[in-house]
Design a protein around this motif. Structure first.
Motif, PDB file in Angstrom:
ATOM      1  N   LEU A 227       0.857  -1.190   0.000  1.00 16.02           N
ATOM      2  CA  LEU A 227       0.000   0.000   0.000  1.00 16.02           C
ATOM      3  C   LEU A 227       0.896   1.244   0.000  1.00 16.02           C
ATOM      4  O   LEU A 227       1.784   1.375   0.836  1.00 16.02           O
ATOM      5  CB  LEU A 227      -0.913   0.006   1.234  1.00 16.02           C
ATOM      6  CG  LEU A 227      -1.826   1.229   1.375  1.00 16.02           C
ATOM      7  CD1 LEU A 227      -2.789   1.363   0.203  1.00 16.02           C
ATOM      8  CD2 LEU A 227      -2.599   1.193   2.687  1.00 16.02           C
ATOM      9  N   GLY A 228       0.668   2.128  -0.961  1.00 15.60           N
ATOM     10  CA  GLY A 228       1.484   3.339  -1.069  1.00 15.60           C
ATOM     11  C   GLY A 228       2.528   3.270  -2.163  1.00 15.60           C
ATOM     12  O   GLY A 228       3.128   4.281  -2.512  1.00 15.60           O
ATOM     13  N   ALA A 229       2.746   2.081  -2.728  1.00 13.77           N
ATOM     14  CA  ALA A 229       3.706   1.955  -3.833  1.00 13.77           C
ATOM     15  C   ALA A 229       3.033   2.352  -5.149  1.00 13.77           C
ATOM     16  O   ALA A 229       1.803   2.490  -5.213  1.00 13.77           O
ATOM     17  CB  ALA A 229       4.221   0.522  -3.917  1.00 13.77           C
TER      18      ALA A 229
ATOM     19  N   SER B  94      -3.313  -5.570   3.723  1.00 17.94           N
ATOM     20  CA  SER B  94      -3.272  -6.071   5.103  1.00 17.94           C
ATOM     21  C   SER B  94      -2.875  -4.920   6.011  1.00 17.94           C
ATOM     22  O   SER B  94      -2.036  -4.095   5.646  1.00 17.94           O
ATOM     23  CB  SER B  94      -2.252  -7.195   5.232  1.00 17.94           C
ATOM     24  OG  SER B  94      -1.954  -7.438   6.606  1.00 17.94           O
ATOM     25  N   PHE B  95      -3.481  -4.892   7.192  1.00 17.64           N
ATOM     26  CA  PHE B  95      -3.143  -3.862   8.179  1.00 17.64           C
ATOM     27  C   PHE B  95      -2.551  -4.484   9.445  1.00 17.64           C
ATOM     28  O   PHE B  95      -2.748  -3.996  10.555  1.00 17.64           O
ATOM     29  CB  PHE B  95      -4.385  -3.016   8.511  1.00 17.64           C
ATOM     30  CG  PHE B  95      -5.069  -2.439   7.297  1.00 17.64           C
ATOM     31  CD1 PHE B  95      -4.353  -1.716   6.347  1.00 17.64           C
ATOM     32  CD2 PHE B  95      -6.430  -2.633   7.092  1.00 17.64           C
ATOM     33  CE1 PHE B  95      -4.984  -1.188   5.233  1.00 17.64           C
ATOM     34  CE2 PHE B  95      -7.072  -2.099   5.973  1.00 17.64           C
ATOM     35  CZ  PHE B  95      -6.344  -1.376   5.040  1.00 17.64           C
TER      36      PHE B  95
ATOM     37  N   ILE C 199       0.423   0.497   6.984  1.00 12.11           N
ATOM     38  CA  ILE C 199      -0.350   1.096   8.085  1.00 12.11           C
ATOM     39  C   ILE C 199      -1.034  -0.048   8.838  1.00 12.11           C
ATOM     40  O   ILE C 199      -1.220  -1.132   8.277  1.00 12.11           O
ATOM     41  CB  ILE C 199      -1.422   2.107   7.603  1.00 12.11           C
ATOM     42  CG1 ILE C 199      -2.447   1.454   6.676  1.00 12.11           C
ATOM     43  CG2 ILE C 199      -0.780   3.324   6.951  1.00 12.11           C
ATOM     44  CD1 ILE C 199      -3.680   2.318   6.402  1.00 12.11           C
ATOM     45  N   THR C 200      -1.391   0.193  10.088  1.00  7.48           N
ATOM     46  CA  THR C 200      -1.959  -0.914  10.871  1.00  7.48           C
ATOM     47  C   THR C 200      -3.300  -0.581  11.515  1.00  7.48           C
ATOM     48  O   THR C 200      -3.608   0.581  11.804  1.00  7.48           O
ATOM     49  CB  THR C 200      -0.980  -1.395  11.964  1.00  7.48           C
ATOM     50  OG1 THR C 200      -1.501  -2.599  12.544  1.00  7.48           O
ATOM     51  CG2 THR C 200      -0.772  -0.364  13.054  1.00  7.48           C
TER      52      THR C 200
ATOM     53  N   GLU D 181      -3.565   8.943   7.372  1.00  8.22           N
ATOM     54  CA  GLU D 181      -3.149  10.344   7.204  1.00  8.22           C
ATOM     55  C   GLU D 181      -1.635  10.480   7.137  1.00  8.22           C
ATOM     56  O   GLU D 181      -1.125  11.453   6.605  1.00  8.22           O
ATOM     57  CB  GLU D 181      -3.659  11.180   8.384  1.00  8.22           C
ATOM     58  CG  GLU D 181      -5.131  11.507   8.277  1.00  8.22           C
ATOM     59  CD  GLU D 181      -5.626  12.229   9.528  1.00  8.22           C
ATOM     60  OE1 GLU D 181      -4.792  12.835  10.235  1.00  8.22           O
ATOM     61  OE2 GLU D 181      -6.838  12.149   9.793  1.00  8.22           O
ATOM     62  N   LYS D 182      -0.935   9.485   7.713  1.00  8.92           N
ATOM     63  CA  LYS D 182       0.521   9.592   7.822  1.00  8.92           C
ATOM     64  C   LYS D 182       1.253   8.667   6.861  1.00  8.92           C
ATOM     65  O   LYS D 182       2.479   8.591   6.905  1.00  8.92           O
ATOM     66  CB  LYS D 182       0.933   9.257   9.255  1.00  8.92           C
ATOM     67  CG  LYS D 182       0.437  10.271  10.259  1.00  8.92           C
ATOM     68  CD  LYS D 182       0.599   9.795  11.674  1.00  8.92           C
ATOM     69  CE  LYS D 182      -0.435   8.752  12.008  1.00  8.92           C
ATOM     70  NZ  LYS D 182      -0.756   8.611  13.401  1.00  8.92           N
ATOM     71  N   ILE D 183       0.504   7.970   6.004  1.00 14.50           N
ATOM     72  CA  ILE D 183       1.138   6.894   5.234  1.00 14.50           C
ATOM     73  C   ILE D 183       2.334   7.359   4.405  1.00 14.50           C
ATOM     74  O   ILE D 183       3.372   6.699   4.388  1.00 14.50           O
ATOM     75  CB  ILE D 183       0.109   6.125   4.350  1.00 14.50           C
ATOM     76  CG1 ILE D 183       0.812   4.919   3.708  1.00 14.50           C
ATOM     77  CG2 ILE D 183      -0.554   7.009   3.309  1.00 14.50           C
ATOM     78  CD1 ILE D 183      -0.101   3.942   3.030  1.00 14.50           C
TER      79      ILE D 183
END
Ligand SMILES: *Cc1c(COP(=O)(O)O)cnc(C)c1O
Length: 382
Positions: free
Chosen positions: A161-163, A180-181, A187-188, A255-257
């Motif tokens: 996630l984020g790539a 997956s978190f 992120i979790t 918000e911080k990813i």
């Protein structure tokens, strides 16, 4: 320099804002089935630039949901990679399908589209590429194969996630994308997962599986003469719901990813720089048409298995908890017994497994911890 506390290969990053967000939900009317879940789903969908998102209680449940939504069943084959967590293949078994493995590339540990091509039969229904270590798989080639053979692509993006891939965010690269978190991921939510998709039919089936196979949608009911209390169970589903408590944590984390990923990238650049003259190890190269979410820092030790074990133990003795990702799935006893796989069936995956070690990467690693990892690596692998 012996670190006092052990250094894990990864861990979560939780701040005061996360804690506040969770407490707010604890004081609210809904701990589950409330409004925070759909708020979290909407945010993730927007972040990934897709239409729909369905939260699940884990990444594994989300993978199960995706296989169910794709209508995979008995007699259907689904192609995936041996270099992944067991869940990527187990989900195929949950719905009665048959996992078929395709080896990874020699250049990098992602499923090889040429190998996928060789494994396609008239029974193949889907492909589950895995974005190992946060690096997106070869989606252009995989999607082209899928279109040609009418297959569904389910991306296992638990690491990524984020790539991005050719400028597109992970989530918009496949028919369905599974996130997956778990605490070690981008992120979790503690435990948690999600499927994102642009297809309404998949979206509706994901909702069904998550909630016992039950629908309240009046247009979908078989029996239309009942009152507003009425619902129908139309498929066999599960309770795979995420709670609002978890969704609140997820929203706050999301918000911080980009900051979290940038922190991981900085650590990896420092490692790359520190190790560039170590001829005994090979770090992972990310092809320049994609960016990674930097989930892992896998190194390959260019030596024997015995040596890897020795080096693994040396790291652990000084409390640096390096890990190995992953034991190839076809070598697990369950898969060997059920399908007759043996050592030698997937040579690239097995070689990668013999050589791999994951060094600690997580946003809150201290300078001192990072320096310990660098010194130890140089000492053990010069
Ligand atoms: C973490 C992970 C999953 C899902 O795991 P959960 O712990 O169920 O969230 C699936 N595939 C891969 C490759 C993973 O690393």
């Amino acid at each position: 320099m012996l670190p006092k506390k052990f250094i894990p290969y990864s861990r979560q990053t939780i701040d005061a804002g996360d804690i506040k967000a969770v407490i707010k939900v604890l004081r609210s009317d809904y701990l589950t089935q409330g409004p925070t879940i759909s708020a979290f789903e909407k945010k993730v969908a927007t972040y990934c630039n897709v239409k729909h998102a369905v939260a699940f209680s884990s990444g594994t449940a989300a993978l199960h949901g995706a296989c169910f939504a794709a209508k995979i069943g008995v007699g259907d084959e689904v192609i995936t990679t041996p270099i992944t967590f067991a869940a990527s293949a187990n989900c195929i078994l949950y719905v009665g399908g048959t996992p078929v493995f395709a080896d990874i590339k020699k250049e990098y540990p992602l499923i090889d589209p040429q190998e996928i091509k060789k494994r396609i039969t008239k029974n193949t229904r889907a492909i589950i590429p895995v974005d190992y270590s946060g690096m997106p798989a070869d989606y252009d080639e995989i999607n082209a194969l899928a279109r040609k053979h009418n297959l569904i692509v389910i991306a296992d993006a638990a690491h990524s996630l984020g790539a991005t891939y050719e400028g597109k965010k992970v989530g918009a690269l496949a028919d369905m994308t599974v996130l997956s978190f778990h605490p070690v991921k981008s992120i979790t939510t503690g435990e948690g997962g999600m499927v994102v998709t642009n297809h309404k039919n998949f979206y509706e089936r994901l909702l069904l599986l998550r909630n016992q196979g039950i629908t309240r949608d009046k247009k979908k009911l078989v029996n239309k003469t009942q009152g507003d209390w009425f619902y129908e169970m139309q498929e066999l589903g599960f309770n795979y719901r995420l709670t609002d408590i978890q969704a609140a944590l997820g929203l706050s984390q999301l918000e911080k990813i980009d900051k979290l990923i940038a922190a991981r990238r900085n650590i990896i650049h420092k490692y790359d720089e520190a190790f560039k003259y170590l001829s005994k190890i090979k770090a992972l190269d990310v092809p320049n048409n994609r960016t990674s979410a930097w989930h892992l820092y896998p190194i390959q030790i260019k030596a024997q298995d015995k040596n890897r074990k020795h080096i693994f133990n040396k790291f652990h003795q000084i409390k640096i908890k390096v890990q190995v990702h992953y034991i190839p799935i076809h070598l697990h006893p369950y898969y060997q017994k059920k399908f007759g796989y043996k050592t030698g069936d997937y040579p690239n995956s097995e070689k990668f497994y013999r050589e791999e070690l994951s060094l600690p990467v997580f946003p809150k690693i201290t300078k001192y911890e990072m320096q310990s990892v660098i010194s130890a690596t140089k000492k053990f692998l010069s």
